[in-house]
Design an enzyme around this catalytic site. Structure first.
Site, PDB file in Angstrom:
ATOM      1  N   GLU A  71      40.090  26.573  50.618  1.00  0.00           N
ATOM      2  CA  GLU A  71      38.375  27.173  50.924  1.00  0.00           C
ATOM      3  C   GLU A  71      37.804  27.102  49.914  1.00  0.00           C
ATOM      4  OE1 GLU A  71      39.129  29.959  54.245  1.00  0.00           O
ATOM      5  OE2 GLU A  71      38.473  30.578  52.269  1.00  0.00           O
TER       6      GLU A  71
ATOM      7  N   CYS B   7      31.786  26.901  44.094  1.00  0.00           N
ATOM      8  CA  CYS B   7      32.540  27.667  44.068  1.00  0.00           C
ATOM      9  C   CYS B   7      34.042  26.830  44.301  1.00  0.00           C
ATOM     10  CB  CYS B   7      32.582  29.089  44.246  1.00  0.00           C
ATOM     11  SG  CYS B   7      34.093  30.311  44.598  1.00  0.00           S
TER      12      CYS B   7
ATOM     13  N   CYS C  15      47.723  31.665  45.067  1.00  0.00           N
ATOM     14  CA  CYS C  15      47.985  32.855  43.659  1.00  0.00           C
ATOM     15  C   CYS C  15      49.047  32.834  43.333  1.00  0.00           C
ATOM     16  CB  CYS C  15      46.327  33.540  43.622  1.00  0.00           C
ATOM     17  SG  CYS C  15      46.106  33.995  42.307  1.00  0.00           S
TER      18      CYS C  15
ATOM     19  N   CYS D 124      46.757  40.309  41.696  1.00  0.00           N
ATOM     20  CA  CYS D 124      45.067  41.405  41.933  1.00  0.00           C
ATOM     21  C   CYS D 124      45.019  41.618  42.774  1.00  0.00           C
ATOM     22  CB  CYS D 124      43.725  40.769  40.853  1.00  0.00           C
ATOM     23  SG  CYS D 124      43.822  39.477  40.005  1.00  0.00           S
TER      24      CYS D 124
ATOM     25  N   CYS E  35      42.194  41.271  45.721  1.00  0.00           N
ATOM     26  CA  CYS E  35      41.704  40.463  46.191  1.00  0.00           C
ATOM     27  C   CYS E  35      42.504  38.863  47.230  1.00  0.00           C
ATOM     28  CB  CYS E  35      41.741  38.824  44.420  1.00  0.00           C
ATOM     29  SG  CYS E  35      41.894  37.087  44.660  1.00  0.00           S
TER      30      CYS E  35
ATOM     31  N   GLY F 187      42.775  30.834  43.664  1.00  0.00           N
ATOM     32  CA  GLY F 187      43.491  30.243  42.836  1.00  0.00           C
ATOM     33  C   GLY F 187      43.402  30.533  40.922  1.00  0.00           C
ATOM     34  N   GLU F 188      43.831  30.402  40.395  1.00  0.00           N
ATOM     35  CA  GLU F 188      44.119  31.088  38.515  1.00  0.00           C
ATOM     36  C   GLU F 188      43.318  29.562  38.092  1.00  0.00           C
ATOM     37  OE1 GLU F 188      42.859  33.385  37.050  1.00  0.00           O
ATOM     38  OE2 GLU F 188      43.060  31.058  34.846  1.00  0.00           O
TER      39      GLU F 188
ATOM     40  N   SER G 231      36.940  30.379  35.311  1.00  0.00           N
ATOM     41  CA  SER G 231      37.401  32.106  35.542  1.00  0.00           C
ATOM     42  C   SER G 231      39.029  32.535  35.005  1.00  0.00           C
ATOM     43  CB  SER G 231      36.073  32.633  36.782  1.00  0.00           C
ATOM     44  OG  SER G 231      36.619  34.013  37.407  1.00  0.00           O
TER      45      SER G 231
ATOM     46  N   SER H  82      38.434  37.488  34.295  1.00  0.00           N
ATOM     47  CA  SER H  82      38.101  38.700  35.283  1.00  0.00           C
ATOM     48  C   SER H  82      38.741  40.649  34.875  1.00  0.00           C
ATOM     49  CB  SER H  82      38.432  38.397  36.292  1.00  0.00           C
ATOM     50  OG  SER H  82      38.056  37.540  36.834  1.00  0.00           O
ATOM     51  N   LEU H  83      38.012  40.725  34.197  1.00  0.00           N
ATOM     52  CA  LEU H  83      38.177  42.021  32.902  1.00  0.00           C
ATOM     53  C   LEU H  83      39.009  43.073  34.333  1.00  0.00           C
ATOM     54  CD1 LEU H  83      38.752  42.775  30.871  1.00  0.00           C
ATOM     55  CD2 LEU H  83      35.994  43.992  30.532  1.00  0.00           C
ATOM     56  N   HIS H  84      37.995  43.929  35.138  1.00  0.00           N
ATOM     57  CA  HIS H  84      37.908  44.686  36.379  1.00  0.00           C
ATOM     58  C   HIS H  84      38.315  46.229  35.483  1.00  0.00           C
ATOM     59  CE1 HIS H  84      37.944  41.237  38.448  1.00  0.00           C
ATOM     60  NE2 HIS H  84      38.173  41.280  38.133  1.00  0.00           N
TER      61      HIS H  84
ATOM     62  N   CYS I  39      33.392  36.261  46.501  1.00  0.00           N
ATOM     63  CA  CYS I  39      34.045  36.890  45.642  1.00  0.00           C
ATOM     64  C   CYS I  39      35.336  38.227  46.477  1.00  0.00           C
ATOM     65  CB  CYS I  39      34.189  37.638  44.105  1.00  0.00           C
ATOM     66  SG  CYS I  39      32.398  36.960  43.649  1.00  0.00           S
TER      67      CYS I  39
HETATM   68  N1  SAH Z   1      41.803  33.626  39.356  1.00  0.00           N
HETATM   69  C1  SAH Z   1      40.562  33.112  38.444  1.00  0.00           C
HETATM   70  C2  SAH Z   1      39.441  33.270  39.781  1.00  0.00           C
HETATM   71  C3  SAH Z   1      39.028  33.132  41.062  1.00  0.00           C
HETATM   72  S1  SAH Z   1      37.726  34.368  40.138  1.00  0.00           S
HETATM   73  C4  SAH Z   1      40.082  34.332  38.268  1.00  0.00           C
HETATM   74  O1  SAH Z   1      40.830  36.248  38.480  1.00  0.00           O
HETATM   75  O2  SAH Z   1      39.320  35.249  37.354  1.00  0.00           O
HETATM   76  C5  SAH Z   1      36.786  35.487  41.816  1.00  0.00           C
HETATM   77  C6  SAH Z   1      36.622  36.478  40.818  1.00  0.00           C
HETATM   78  O3  SAH Z   1      36.456  37.504  42.541  1.00  0.00           O
HETATM   79  C7  SAH Z   1      37.093  36.963  40.033  1.00  0.00           C
HETATM   80  O4  SAH Z   1      36.657  37.398  39.371  1.00  0.00           O
HETATM   81  C8  SAH Z   1      38.365  38.061  40.825  1.00  0.00           C
HETATM   82  O5  SAH Z   1      38.953  38.620  40.297  1.00  0.00           O
HETATM   83  C9  SAH Z   1      36.638  38.818  42.095  1.00  0.00           C
HETATM   84  N2  SAH Z   1      37.349  39.283  43.258  1.00  0.00           N
HETATM   85  C10 SAH Z   1      38.475  39.883  43.443  1.00  0.00           C
HETATM   86  N3  SAH Z   1      38.567  39.822  44.294  1.00  0.00           N
HETATM   87  C11 SAH Z   1      37.704  40.671  44.800  1.00  0.00           C
HETATM   88  C12 SAH Z   1      37.329  41.516  46.148  1.00  0.00           C
HETATM   89  N4  SAH Z   1      37.991  42.320  46.257  1.00  0.00           N
HETATM   90  N5  SAH Z   1      35.756  41.573  45.411  1.00  0.00           N
HETATM   91  C13 SAH Z   1      35.269  41.939  44.728  1.00  0.00           C
HETATM   92  N6  SAH Z   1      35.259  40.632  43.720  1.00  0.00           N
HETATM   93  C14 SAH Z   1      36.769  40.401  43.758  1.00  0.00           C
END
Ligand code: SAH
Length: 350
Positions: A96, A109, A116, A120, A123, A163-164, A195, A218-220, A337
């Site tokens: 996608e 995007c 992946c 996470c 995700c 994906g990463e 990212s 992507s810290l979170h 996202c």
């Molecule tokens: N694997 C890479 C690229 C994906 S970017 C990464 O993790 O950065 C996609 C972004 O959306 C990342 O910052 C991811 O953490 C965020 N994301 C994933 N699931 C989400 C969700 N349910 N709601 C909002 N953001 C989300």
């Protein structure tokens, strides 16, 4: 009888590799630049149209190389203008790509893998598991489709699809080289953002490319304990390792790092986390991008309401951090996202 040799994808070749192929066919290497122009600047979709190439070469290219990496399977249009494209790859896997218009900007995007590995917790892209890496031509093909099939111009390119990207470094690096090259897609590095969920060796390799590509982390979660719960890769690389790799990246590239922070109600949005997050941002001189959690079917998480998002943002601001809230686009078509999952979830709405 010998079975017909599978064709290669022309987009998987760098300019240097294509020059070697062309020379092996007895043609001068400048033909490679001509071919690149046809592919990346004119959006060639039939070798017959490349009329300034000798007929012999066109025939050879046609016999050995495919121009198209995929076909459009379906497209969804969000009420907010976001569009999601589902492409069917040659092996019948799906990826996608999301087109996000916002004012003068048109951001694409891009996906880098089918599925992946990193899982996470919040995700959708990890739900099918890891299926395979995308090749360079399957990555740049997403751009060619929008530019040439839809004839739309694009301003920004973010590796934030499925994906990463840093787990597929060879394809990513070659795709970025072709994107960045004047003979290729001619995109300035500053318009490209990679990212990552924290693949430390990949951050180092990206730094070694020596480009001014933007990096988002992507810290979170602002501490190891919580981060290990939300981002399984944090069990492999500590926060300290990830942050110092980012610091080095910022220093070498001169770019400002963005910290992506998915806000999940009651999980990572208290004052304690805001305080820790502000400290990290200060240390890296990074900006923070808050992303209110986008719902994924079957997950136990909740999106905070508007006031809670504003409160978290204000805490950060009051502590001197630069912070923006990403207004998730394309929620109604599962293009926001973290909602991209190939066709794995796509059938559950609409
Ligand atoms: N694997 C890479 C690229 C994906 S970017 C990464 O993790 O950065 C996609 C972004 O959306 C990342 O910052 C991811 O953490 C965020 N994301 C994933 N699931 C989400 C969700 N349910 N709601 C909002 N953001 C989300």
């Amino acid at each position: 009888m010998r079975s017909q040799e599978a064709k290669r994808l022309i987009g998987d070749l760098s300019l240097a590799e294509l020059s070697r192929e062309v020379e092996a066919l007895g043609e001068p290497s400048y033909r490679a630049r001509q071919i690149f122009k046809w592919i990346y600047q004119k959006g060639l979709d039939d070798w017959k149209e490349a009329t300034d190439l000798p007929l012999f070469l066109r025939k050879q290219l046609g016999a050995h190389f495919d121009l198209r990496p995929f076909d459009l399977e379906t497209c969804y249009q969000s009420r907010d203008g976001t569009q999601k494209f589902v492409f069917r790859l040659k092996d019948n896997n799906f990826i996608e790509t999301v087109l996000i218009p916002s004012g003068e900007r048109r951001t694409l995007c891009l996906s880098t893998q089918v599925g992946c590995k990193f899982g996470c917790l919040f995700c959708a892209s990890g739900l099918p598991g890891f299926i395979r890496h995308l090749s360079p031509g399957e990555i740049t093909g997403q751009i060619l489709f929008i530019r040439h099939d839809l004839e739309l111009s694009l301003t920004n390119f973010v590796f934030m699809g499925m994906g990463e990207p840093l787990d597929n470094f060879p394809s990513l690096a070659k795709a970025i080289e072709i994107m960045n090259s004047p003979e290729g897609l001619g995109i300035a590095a500053r318009r490209i953002t990679v990212s990552t969920c924290g693949v430390v060796p990949g951050i180092k390799k990206l730094k070694d490319l020596g480009l001014q590509v933007n990096l988002s982390l992507s810290l979170h979660a602002p501490n190891d304990e919580l981060r290990r719960r939300l981002v399984p890769l944090a069990k492999k690389y500590s926060l300290e390792e990830v942050l110092s790799a980012c610091e080095e990246y910022a220093e070498a590239s001169g770019r400002i790092i963005t910290l992506e922070y998915v806000l999940i109600n009651g999980v990572n949005n208290s004052l304690k986390e805001a305080t820790q997050l502000a400290k990290i941002a200060h240390r890296l001189r990074a900006k923070i991008n808050l992303i209110p959690y986008s719902p994924v079917p079957g997950q136990p998480f909740q999106r905070p309401d508007r006031q809670d998002v504003e409160a978290f943002k204000k805490w950060l601001k009051d502590m001197g951090a630069k912070v923006t809230v990403r207004l998730s686009k394309g929620l109604d078509i599962q293009a926001a996202c973290g909602q991209l999952a190939g066709r794995f979830l796509s059938t559950k709405f609409n």
